[in-house]
Design an enzyme around this catalytic site. Sequence first.
Site, short mmCIF file in Angstrom:
data_model
loop_
_atom_site.label_atom_id
_atom_site.label_comp_id
_atom_site.label_asym_id
_atom_site.label_seq_id
_atom_site.Cartn_x
_atom_site.Cartn_y
_atom_site.Cartn_z
N GLU A 63 0.84 -1.19 0.00
CA GLU A 63 0.00 0.00 0.00
C GLU A 63 0.88 1.25 0.00
OE1 GLU A 63 -3.87 1.85 2.36
OE2 GLU A 63 -2.51 0.54 3.46
N LYS A 133 -10.12 1.75 -2.85
CA LYS A 133 -10.39 1.30 -1.48
C LYS A 133 -11.82 1.65 -1.07
CE LYS A 133 -8.29 1.49 3.14
NZ LYS A 133 -7.18 2.11 3.92
N CYS A 174 -5.97 -2.93 2.74
CA CYS A 174 -5.78 -2.65 4.16
C CYS A 174 -7.05 -2.83 5.00
CB CYS A 174 -5.19 -1.24 4.32
SG CYS A 174 -4.35 -0.97 5.91
#
Length: 296
Positions: A63, A133, A174
């Site tokens: 990331e 995301k 994440c």
Amino acid sequence: MCESATDAVHPRFFRKPEHYVRAFKIALIQMSVGPDKAKNVAAAISEIHKAKEKGAQLVALPECFNSPYGTKYFEEYAEEVPSGSTCRALSRAAAEAGVCVVGGTLPERCGHALYNTCTVWDGSGALVATYRKMHLFDIDIPNKITFKESEVLSAGDQITTFDYQGIKIGIGICYDLRFIEMSHLMAKQGCSLLIYPGAFNMTTGPKHWELLARARANDEQLWVALVSPARDTTAGYVAWGHTLLVDPWATVVDQLGEAPGTIMADVDVNLVEEVRSQIPIRVQRRTDIYDTVHKK
């Protein structure tokens, strides 16, 4: 006889063809990330080529591999996808090395909005998937860490999978790892591997990084890869590191520490079929009572 209500089973799991072999070598790159964007990208490209030399067929980056992680950096480092300089470099590296590249994440600018975005490039350098995301990292742990991505970033709204040599792979980023519904939907779509570029911190990393990776692998009976930047204790946001790969039995195949490094491992999809046939939860779920659905 009434048919029972169960999850759809991907056709691949009905019958195993004779001489069925589905495996590939994956490289998970835990690299140092600093304030120099060009230097970060150059380091990532170098690692892609090194992984290829070691036999990797698919390479995954962490990331925010081209910028420091933090709300104050996203605007400065953001670029358009796929026309930005980082994307062009990833495309070129994938084509030159002849590998599939899961390009970690980068801050993406689209109009007035910013996203935390993962791009995927095939061995010819073509863009085959883009994932923004979906679950933004907004948390407040008193005396530990407070962070609010939504102050700067917009949330994506599309679940994203792609095919690699006949194997379906899902992408999360994440904080997405915490949401089992998302991983379940990707598994229902036929995924055998989920890849999460991520940068857990020094509070949540020790508590939940490995736990969540093993939980998702166990819940969905598939491979899970988490790819973190290396730890930099001088950074404003200190990443936990510990890039790891978990198999469908929820066993940690390999895990790094805090320093830069690379995991090289074989991902065998036959193991997915083995687990799913021996513990057949897909056909045992009571979808007449509960279900997880994809709202398109």
